[in-house]
Design an enzyme around this catalytic site. Structure first.
Site, PDB file in Angstrom:
ATOM      1  N   PRO A 166       0.844  -1.129   0.026  1.00 34.29           N
ATOM      2  CA  PRO A 166       0.126  -0.077  -0.031  1.00 34.29           C
ATOM      3  C   PRO A 166       0.934   1.132  -0.056  1.00 34.29           C
ATOM      4  O   PRO A 166       1.885   1.371   0.762  1.00 34.29           O
ATOM      5  CB  PRO A 166      -0.868  -0.168   1.398  1.00 34.29           C
ATOM      6  CG  PRO A 166       0.083  -1.087   2.200  1.00 34.29           C
ATOM      7  CD  PRO A 166       0.887  -1.772   1.199  1.00 34.29           C
ATOM      8  N   THR A 198       0.295   5.538   0.026  1.00 35.19           N
ATOM      9  CA  THR A 198      -0.348   6.908  -0.145  1.00 35.19           C
ATOM     10  C   THR A 198       0.167   7.632  -1.435  1.00 35.19           C
ATOM     11  O   THR A 198       1.655   7.835  -1.244  1.00 35.19           O
ATOM     12  CB  THR A 198      -0.254   7.549   1.088  1.00 35.19           C
ATOM     13  OG1 THR A 198      -1.006   6.726   2.165  1.00 35.19           O
ATOM     14  CG2 THR A 198      -0.891   8.785   0.863  1.00 35.19           C
ATOM     15  N   ALA A 243      -3.609   3.665   1.555  1.00 33.66           N
ATOM     16  CA  ALA A 243      -4.550   3.619   2.588  1.00 33.66           C
ATOM     17  C   ALA A 243      -5.690   4.539   2.158  1.00 33.66           C
ATOM     18  O   ALA A 243      -5.677   5.569   1.836  1.00 33.66           O
ATOM     19  CB  ALA A 243      -3.669   4.345   3.837  1.00 33.66           C
ATOM     20  N   GLN A 303      -6.607  -0.840   1.375  1.00 29.86           N
ATOM     21  CA  GLN A 303      -6.276  -0.856   2.629  1.00 29.86           C
ATOM     22  C   GLN A 303      -7.225   0.196   3.418  1.00 29.86           C
ATOM     23  O   GLN A 303      -7.352   1.341   2.892  1.00 29.86           O
ATOM     24  CB  GLN A 303      -4.691  -0.496   2.659  1.00 29.86           C
ATOM     25  CG  GLN A 303      -4.348  -0.544   4.394  1.00 29.86           C
ATOM     26  CD  GLN A 303      -2.894   0.140   4.369  1.00 29.86           C
ATOM     27  OE1 GLN A 303      -2.611   1.324   4.103  1.00 29.86           O
ATOM     28  NE2 GLN A 303      -1.871  -0.692   4.926  1.00 29.86           N
ATOM     29  N   HIS A 325      -5.383  -1.628   8.232  1.00 29.45           N
ATOM     30  CA  HIS A 325      -4.126  -0.883   8.433  1.00 29.45           C
ATOM     31  C   HIS A 325      -4.029  -0.644   9.885  1.00 29.45           C
ATOM     32  O   HIS A 325      -4.462   0.047  10.717  1.00 29.45           O
ATOM     33  CB  HIS A 325      -4.027   0.580   7.712  1.00 29.45           C
ATOM     34  CG  HIS A 325      -2.869   1.210   7.630  1.00 29.45           C
ATOM     35  ND1 HIS A 325      -1.775   0.816   8.235  1.00 29.45           N
ATOM     36  CD2 HIS A 325      -2.370   2.249   6.917  1.00 29.45           C
ATOM     37  CE1 HIS A 325      -0.652   1.351   8.026  1.00 29.45           C
ATOM     38  NE2 HIS A 325      -1.048   2.547   7.256  1.00 29.45           N
ATOM     39  N   ALA A 373      -0.826  -0.810  11.315  1.00 25.17           N
ATOM     40  CA  ALA A 373       0.565  -0.437  11.298  1.00 25.17           C
ATOM     41  C   ALA A 373       0.939   0.863  11.444  1.00 25.17           C
ATOM     42  O   ALA A 373       0.047   1.874  11.272  1.00 25.17           O
ATOM     43  CB  ALA A 373       1.261  -1.311  10.031  1.00 25.17           C
ATOM     44  N   ASN A 374       2.079   1.362  11.319  1.00 27.92           N
ATOM     45  CA  ASN A 374       2.538   2.872  11.104  1.00 27.92           C
ATOM     46  C   ASN A 374       2.082   3.856  11.861  1.00 27.92           C
ATOM     47  O   ASN A 374       2.058   5.060  11.420  1.00 27.92           O
ATOM     48  CB  ASN A 374       2.674   3.018   9.541  1.00 27.92           C
ATOM     49  CG  ASN A 374       3.392   2.075   8.699  1.00 27.92           C
ATOM     50  OD1 ASN A 374       4.160   1.246   9.270  1.00 27.92           O
ATOM     51  ND2 ASN A 374       3.222   2.173   7.585  1.00 27.92           N
ATOM     52  N   TYR A 398      -0.927   4.551  12.833  1.00 30.60           N
ATOM     53  CA  TYR A 398      -2.508   4.952  12.743  1.00 30.60           C
ATOM     54  C   TYR A 398      -3.209   4.386  13.906  1.00 30.60           C
ATOM     55  O   TYR A 398      -3.060   3.836  14.908  1.00 30.60           O
ATOM     56  CB  TYR A 398      -2.870   4.737  11.409  1.00 30.60           C
ATOM     57  CG  TYR A 398      -1.834   5.556  10.464  1.00 30.60           C
ATOM     58  CD1 TYR A 398      -1.785   6.803  10.448  1.00 30.60           C
ATOM     59  CD2 TYR A 398      -0.787   4.800   9.847  1.00 30.60           C
ATOM     60  CE1 TYR A 398      -1.045   7.667   9.650  1.00 30.60           C
ATOM     61  CE2 TYR A 398      -0.005   5.689   8.987  1.00 30.60           C
ATOM     62  CZ  TYR A 398      -0.337   7.130   8.916  1.00 30.60           C
ATOM     63  OH  TYR A 398       1.007   7.735   8.041  1.00 30.60           O
ATOM     64  N   ARG A 441      -2.391  -5.694   8.702  1.00 34.32           N
ATOM     65  CA  ARG A 441      -0.788  -5.221   8.424  1.00 34.32           C
ATOM     66  C   ARG A 441      -0.518  -4.830   9.762  1.00 34.32           C
ATOM     67  O   ARG A 441      -1.173  -3.690  10.597  1.00 34.32           O
ATOM     68  CB  ARG A 441      -0.758  -4.034   7.412  1.00 34.32           C
ATOM     69  CG  ARG A 441       0.417  -3.942   7.194  1.00 34.32           C
ATOM     70  CD  ARG A 441       0.858  -2.784   5.840  1.00 34.32           C
ATOM     71  NE  ARG A 441       1.874  -3.111   5.253  1.00 34.32           N
ATOM     72  CZ  ARG A 441       2.710  -2.260   4.340  1.00 34.32           C
ATOM     73  NH1 ARG A 441       2.382  -1.051   4.556  1.00 34.32           N
ATOM     74  NH2 ARG A 441       4.032  -2.962   3.904  1.00 34.32           N
ATOM     75  N   ASN A 474       5.627   7.858  12.741  1.00 39.36           N
ATOM     76  CA  ASN A 474       4.594   8.478  13.835  1.00 39.36           C
ATOM     77  C   ASN A 474       4.926   8.530  15.263  1.00 39.36           C
ATOM     78  O   ASN A 474       3.987   8.464  16.070  1.00 39.36           O
ATOM     79  CB  ASN A 474       3.200   8.137  13.331  1.00 39.36           C
ATOM     80  CG  ASN A 474       2.784   8.489  11.953  1.00 39.36           C
ATOM     81  OD1 ASN A 474       3.282   9.734  11.671  1.00 39.36           O
ATOM     82  ND2 ASN A 474       2.238   7.891  11.098  1.00 39.36           N
ATOM     83  N   GLY A 510      12.108  -3.303   1.962  1.00 38.39           N
ATOM     84  CA  GLY A 510      13.519  -3.480   1.410  1.00 38.39           C
ATOM     85  C   GLY A 510      13.701  -4.841   0.690  1.00 38.39           C
ATOM     86  O   GLY A 510      15.055  -4.999   0.472  1.00 38.39           O
ATOM     87  N   GLY A 538       6.989  -2.034  -2.268  1.00 38.70           N
ATOM     88  CA  GLY A 538       6.641  -0.742  -2.210  1.00 38.70           C
ATOM     89  C   GLY A 538       7.279   0.319  -3.183  1.00 38.70           C
ATOM     90  O   GLY A 538       6.934   0.076  -4.438  1.00 38.70           O
TER      91      GLY A 538
HETATM   92  C1  LIG Z   1       5.139   6.977  -0.896  1.00 36.84           C
HETATM   93  C2  LIG Z   1       4.958   5.838  -0.101  1.00 36.84           C
HETATM   94  C3  LIG Z   1       3.557   5.781   0.610  1.00 36.84           C
HETATM   95  C4  LIG Z   1       3.206   4.871   1.628  1.00 36.84           C
HETATM   96  N1  LIG Z   1       1.972   4.838   2.153  1.00 36.84           N
HETATM   97  C5  LIG Z   1       1.631   3.844   2.815  1.00 36.84           C
HETATM   98  C6  LIG Z   1       0.262   3.673   2.991  1.00 36.84           C
HETATM   99  O1  LIG Z   1      -0.695   4.107   2.587  1.00 36.84           O
HETATM  100  N2  LIG Z   1       0.029   2.257   3.959  1.00 36.84           N
HETATM  101  C7  LIG Z   1       0.926   1.636   4.426  1.00 36.84           C
HETATM  102  O2  LIG Z   1       0.569   0.597   5.329  1.00 36.84           O
HETATM  103  N3  LIG Z   1       2.208   1.720   4.190  1.00 36.84           N
HETATM  104  C8  LIG Z   1       2.427   2.709   3.336  1.00 36.84           C
HETATM  105  N4  LIG Z   1       3.737   2.989   2.864  1.00 36.84           N
HETATM  106  C9  LIG Z   1       4.903   1.814   3.418  1.00 36.84           C
HETATM  107  C10 LIG Z   1       5.160   0.837   2.149  1.00 36.84           C
HETATM  108  O3  LIG Z   1       3.789   0.342   2.111  1.00 36.84           O
HETATM  109  C11 LIG Z   1       6.156  -0.138   2.386  1.00 36.84           C
HETATM  110  O4  LIG Z   1       5.893  -0.646   3.664  1.00 36.84           O
HETATM  111  C12 LIG Z   1       7.598   0.610   2.638  1.00 36.84           C
HETATM  112  O5  LIG Z   1       7.645   1.532   1.344  1.00 36.84           O
HETATM  113  C13 LIG Z   1       8.735  -0.304   2.702  1.00 36.84           C
HETATM  114  O6  LIG Z   1       8.664  -1.188   1.610  1.00 36.84           O
HETATM  115  P1  LIG Z   1       9.527  -1.142   0.306  1.00 36.84           P
HETATM  116  O7  LIG Z   1      10.855  -1.374   0.890  1.00 36.84           O
HETATM  117  O8  LIG Z   1       9.392  -2.518  -0.723  1.00 36.84           O
HETATM  118  O9  LIG Z   1       9.434   0.154  -0.454  1.00 36.84           O
HETATM  119  C14 LIG Z   1       4.268   3.865   2.201  1.00 36.84           C
HETATM  120  C15 LIG Z   1       5.474   4.101   1.496  1.00 36.84           C
HETATM  121  C16 LIG Z   1       5.898   5.216   0.584  1.00 36.84           C
HETATM  122  C17 LIG Z   1       7.185   5.032  -0.083  1.00 36.84           C
END
Ligand SMILES: Cc1cc2nc3c(=O)[nH]c(=O)nc-3n(C[C@H](O)[C@H](O)[C@H](O)COP(=O)(O)O)c2cc1C
Length: 362
Positions: A25, A27, A58, A100, A177, A179-180, A182, A229, A237, A299, A320
């Site tokens: 996911p 944003t 999200a 999400q 969601h 996670a992160n 929220y 998630r 945050n 990653g 992502g």
């Molecule tokens: C531009 C951007 C927007 C993101 N928005 C969300 C989101 O809306 N919901 C969420 O759970 N994680 C969000 N993430 C986190 C990603 O889902 C992911 O966990 C993170 O980029 C690490 O994975 P990657 O290394 O494959 O990019 C966002 C990450 C980026 C870079």
């Protein structure tokens, strides 16, 4: 039988995936100021339909769930009609897509709230730092602590949004969601939850909100179309917990009873997404605790993802950032084509530039 790799099909609950490459996911803030999904979003997701599964950005469950500019909702008939064009476009290309569902809790500002009200959260504790508002950075406000009697309304809003997403908007399912940092995560962790009612204090009480939401959403659309998630070691945050291993093993153990489509855990193997060396890694523990399909994120590349699938660390891997500038990521991973790097300036907000204008490999 050969070991699975990224191109081995898999079934997550009721959802069949042609490969194990999930779009995480993200944003991107391309919805209208009215929070309705736009035609450019339809094109963006359709371009990425080669993923085994897309998890949408999200998406708000209610009009008090928003915390950033131009993020979409899925709580009105107009939202559902616009999302239907997105899901139809993805399905027409053979893809699968879940939405999400989020409520941002304290990660908001009165400017995003109906009537300019304070955002709500488990406890009246402001996040440190500043919020991106579209009108410059602003300090996070101290949220209003939810009254106990308000919590059932929020649980019902998650279930209503899930029903609308699947029945009206045509999504294959939802990801909660949690996670992160929220709202759901704010309930889980003791850095943000100082409640003294049945939703705070013990690990069991802090998990209650997530479990009630999961139960209501599962009843609305089926647990086999519901994923969750978590970011057990995440600090984004301004999040913290005094004992994440105890908290998240309880949470995941309690989620087992639903028979969810998947559990999605963010914990990078190495690099900036990984926990500090002294921090206990929780993904392996949660993998052993969870009895359903396990999705890992943070990653990963082709080699580390295939290794995680082959050694049983995960059943599916989500990507992502690599999907931003590589709409045909699965093809590139299969062929070993070098990956394009995204322009950070166009990650959030704007138009089709840095959104739908990244080409597929020739
Ligand atoms: C531009 C951007 C927007 C993101 N928005 C969300 C989101 O809306 N919901 C969420 O759970 N994680 C969000 N993430 C986190 C990603 O889902 C992911 O966990 C993170 O980029 C690490 O994975 P990657 O290394 O494959 O990019 C966002 C990450 C980026 C870079």
């Amino acid at each position: 039988m050969s070991l699975p790799d990224l191109f081995t099909p898999v079934r997550l609950g009721a959802i069949d995936l042609a490969n194990r490459i999930v779009m995480a996911p993200m944003t991107r803030s391309r919805a209208g100021t009215d929070t309705i999904p736009t035609p450019v979003m339809e094109q963006y997701y359709a371009q990425r339909a080669g993923a085994g599964l897309i998890i949408s950005e999200a998406t708000q469950i209610s009009d008090d769930a928003q915390g950033y500019p131009n993020t979409p909702g899925v709580h009105t008939p107009a939202h559902a009609a616009a999302w239907r064009r997105v899901t139809d476009a993805v399905h027409a290309r053979g893809g699968r897509i879940v939405v999400q569902l989020w409520h941002v809790g304290r990660i908001s500002h009165p400017m995003f709230q109906p009537g300019g009200a304070l955002p709500v959260a488990p406890s009246a504790i402001a996040a440190a730092g500043e919020l991106y508002t579209g009108e410059g950075m602003k300090p996070f406000p101290t949220p209003r602590a939810l009254e106990t009697h308000e919590i059932p309304r929020l649980v019902a809003a998650f279930a209503d949004a899930a029903r609308r997403a699947v029945v009206e908007a045509g999504f294959d399912g939802v990801e909660l969601h949690a996670a992160n940092g929220y709202l759901i995560d704010q309930f889980l962790r003791d850095g943000t939850n100082h409640r003294t009612d049945a939703y705070g204090g013990s690990v069991e009480n802090r998990a209650r909100f997530l479990l009630e939401v999961t139960e209501a959403v599962s009843a609305a659309i089926g647990a086999d179309r519901t994923g969750v998630r978590l970011s057990p070691n995440g600090t984004f945050n301004d999040m913290r917990d005094s004992n994440p291993a105890a908290l998240f093993t309880h949470v995941v153990g309690a989620l087992n009873r639903f028979g969810l489509a998947f559990l999605h855990v963010i914990e990078g193997l190495d690099g900036p997404m990984a926990p500090a060396p002294e921090v206990e890694r929780l993904a392996p523990l949660l993998r052993r605790t969870f009895t359903g399909p396990f999705m890992i994120n943070g990653g990963y590349d082709r080699a580390t993802a295939d290794r995680a699938l082959a050694d049983g660390s995960a059943d599916v891997v989500s990507f992502g950032v690599p999907f931003i500038a590589n709409p045909d990521l699965p093809t590139r991973l299969r062929d070993g084509t070098p990956l394009a790097q995204p322009d950070r300036a166009t990650m959030y907000g704007g138009d089709e530039r840095g959104y739908t204008d990244y080409p597929a490999a020739a």
